[in-house]
Design a protein around this motif. Structure first.
Motif, short mmCIF file in Angstrom:
data_model
loop_
_atom_site.label_atom_id
_atom_site.label_comp_id
_atom_site.label_asym_id
_atom_site.label_seq_id
_atom_site.Cartn_x
_atom_site.Cartn_y
_atom_site.Cartn_z
N UNK A 250 0.82 -1.20 0.00
CA UNK A 250 0.00 0.00 0.00
C UNK A 250 0.86 1.25 0.00
N UNK A 251 0.52 2.16 -0.88
CA UNK A 251 1.22 3.44 -0.90
C UNK A 251 0.37 4.46 -0.14
N UNK A 252 -0.70 4.93 -0.75
CA UNK A 252 -1.51 6.00 -0.16
C UNK A 252 -2.90 5.45 0.19
N UNK A 253 -3.26 5.56 1.46
CA UNK A 253 -4.52 4.98 1.92
C UNK A 253 -5.43 6.07 2.48
N UNK A 254 -6.72 5.96 2.19
CA UNK A 254 -7.73 6.81 2.83
C UNK A 254 -8.54 5.94 3.79
N UNK A 255 -8.66 6.39 5.03
CA UNK A 255 -9.53 5.72 5.99
C UNK A 255 -10.72 6.64 6.29
N UNK A 256 -11.92 6.10 6.15
CA UNK A 256 -13.13 6.88 6.49
C UNK A 256 -13.66 6.34 7.82
N UNK A 257 -13.64 7.18 8.85
CA UNK A 257 -14.07 6.76 10.19
C UNK A 257 -12.88 6.44 11.07
N UNK A 258 -12.16 7.50 11.50
CA UNK A 258 -10.95 7.30 12.32
C UNK A 258 -11.29 6.61 13.63
N UNK A 259 -12.43 7.00 14.24
CA UNK A 259 -12.83 6.41 15.52
C UNK A 259 -11.76 6.58 16.57
N UNK A 260 -11.32 5.47 17.15
CA UNK A 260 -10.29 5.51 18.19
C UNK A 260 -8.90 5.82 17.62
N UNK A 261 -8.70 5.53 16.33
CA UNK A 261 -7.37 5.69 15.72
C UNK A 261 -6.56 4.39 15.69
N UNK A 262 -7.12 3.29 16.25
CA UNK A 262 -6.36 2.04 16.29
C UNK A 262 -6.11 1.49 14.87
N UNK A 263 -7.19 1.44 14.08
CA UNK A 263 -7.01 0.97 12.68
C UNK A 263 -6.04 1.88 11.93
N UNK A 264 -6.12 3.17 12.22
CA UNK A 264 -5.21 4.15 11.58
C UNK A 264 -3.76 3.78 11.91
N UNK A 265 -3.52 3.47 13.19
CA UNK A 265 -2.15 3.15 13.62
C UNK A 265 -1.65 1.88 12.94
N UNK A 266 -2.53 0.90 12.80
CA UNK A 266 -2.14 -0.34 12.11
C UNK A 266 -1.79 -0.04 10.65
N UNK A 267 -2.65 0.74 9.99
CA UNK A 267 -2.40 1.07 8.58
C UNK A 267 -1.11 1.88 8.41
N UNK A 268 -0.86 2.77 9.36
CA UNK A 268 0.31 3.66 9.24
C UNK A 268 1.63 2.87 9.24
#
Ligand code: SAM
Length: 219
Positions: free
Chosen positions: A87-105
């Motif tokens: 994955x290069x550039x990802x868009x996440x819709x629905x940050x919520x807690x940010x846990x999924x964001x941290x995994x993706x990052x």
């Protein structure tokens, strides 16, 4: 680090190891996804009252009638996103807690994440900063419109369910890009993976799921 915090750190590492074993039993196979989940402290993303339950395979309340997603769902959606390549550039819709964001990052070069509830977005931002994840850009906005400024994305992950595929998100996918999204309503939802080809879009139905609805408007 003081002894108490060190103790919590050791305990959560062991409970994360057990969580990763459970994810493997549930069919998660991608070694990069499993490695990142092993390293990411989920307990910092939940309210203190729920910290002791952070490594159970369950969604937990994060306030404002929203939840941090179940670890299996985070792992599964991430695995589905990664299956077609790095994955290069990802868009996440629905940050919520940010846990999924941290995994993706930890798996993508850059992550753009949008959340409609400002206090959740601010709390998630602090967690991402605490983990020194510097490749995340966050915005308080209605993610049903995507985030046009940085499009096209080679991965889009949506963590709340619209009744049908949002056209702006389809428009913001790169050719060859993948979107993982729950579609449906209170009567039933299915996780779908949509791939943008040279000539159009291909959708695969993955499995039944239960997400909060994708809602318009900002809080
Ligand atoms: N992956 C997140 C996590 O584990 O914390 C999931 C959080 S929750 C299941 C879904 C989130 O989507 C909620 O925080 C909710 O406020 C947000 N949301 C719902 N509709 C939205 C919209 N139109 N734009 C942006 N965020 C939205």
């Amino acid at each position: 680090m003081n002894r108490r915090l060190q103790g919590i750190g050791m305990t959560s590492r062991r409970t994360r190891e057990r969580m990763v074993s459970r994810l493997k039993e549930q069919g998660i196979t991608n070694p990069s996804v499993l490695a990142v989940i092993l390293e990411t402290p989920r307990h910092i993303f939940v309210e203190e009252a729920f910290a002791s339950r952070a490594y159970e395979d369950t969604a937990l309340p994060i306030g404002f009638n929203q939840t941090i997603s179940q670890p299996y769902i985070v792992a599964r959606m991430t695995e589905l996103l990664l299956e077609k390549g790095p994955l290069d550039k990802v868009l996440e819709v629905g940050t919520g807690s940010g846990y999924q964001t941290a995994v993706l990052a930890q798996l993508a070069r850059r992550v753009h994440s949008v959340e409609r509830i400002y206090p959740l977005q601010q709390r998630a931002r602090r967690c991402i900063q605490d983990l020194h994840l510097r490749n995340v850009r966050m915005k308080h906005s209605d993610g049903g419109w995507g985030w046009d400024d940085y499009a096209p994305y080679d991965g889009i992950i949506v963590t709340a369910a619209p009744p049908e595929l949002p056209q702006p998100l389809l428009d913001q996918m790169a050719r060859g890009g993948v979107m993982v999204i729950p579609i449906g309503d209170g009567r039933g939802q299915f996780l779908q993976r949509v791939t943008r080809t040279e000539v159009g879009f291909q959708a695969e139905i993955i499995e039944p799921v239960s997400f909060v609805p994708l809602q318009g408007g900002l809080l």
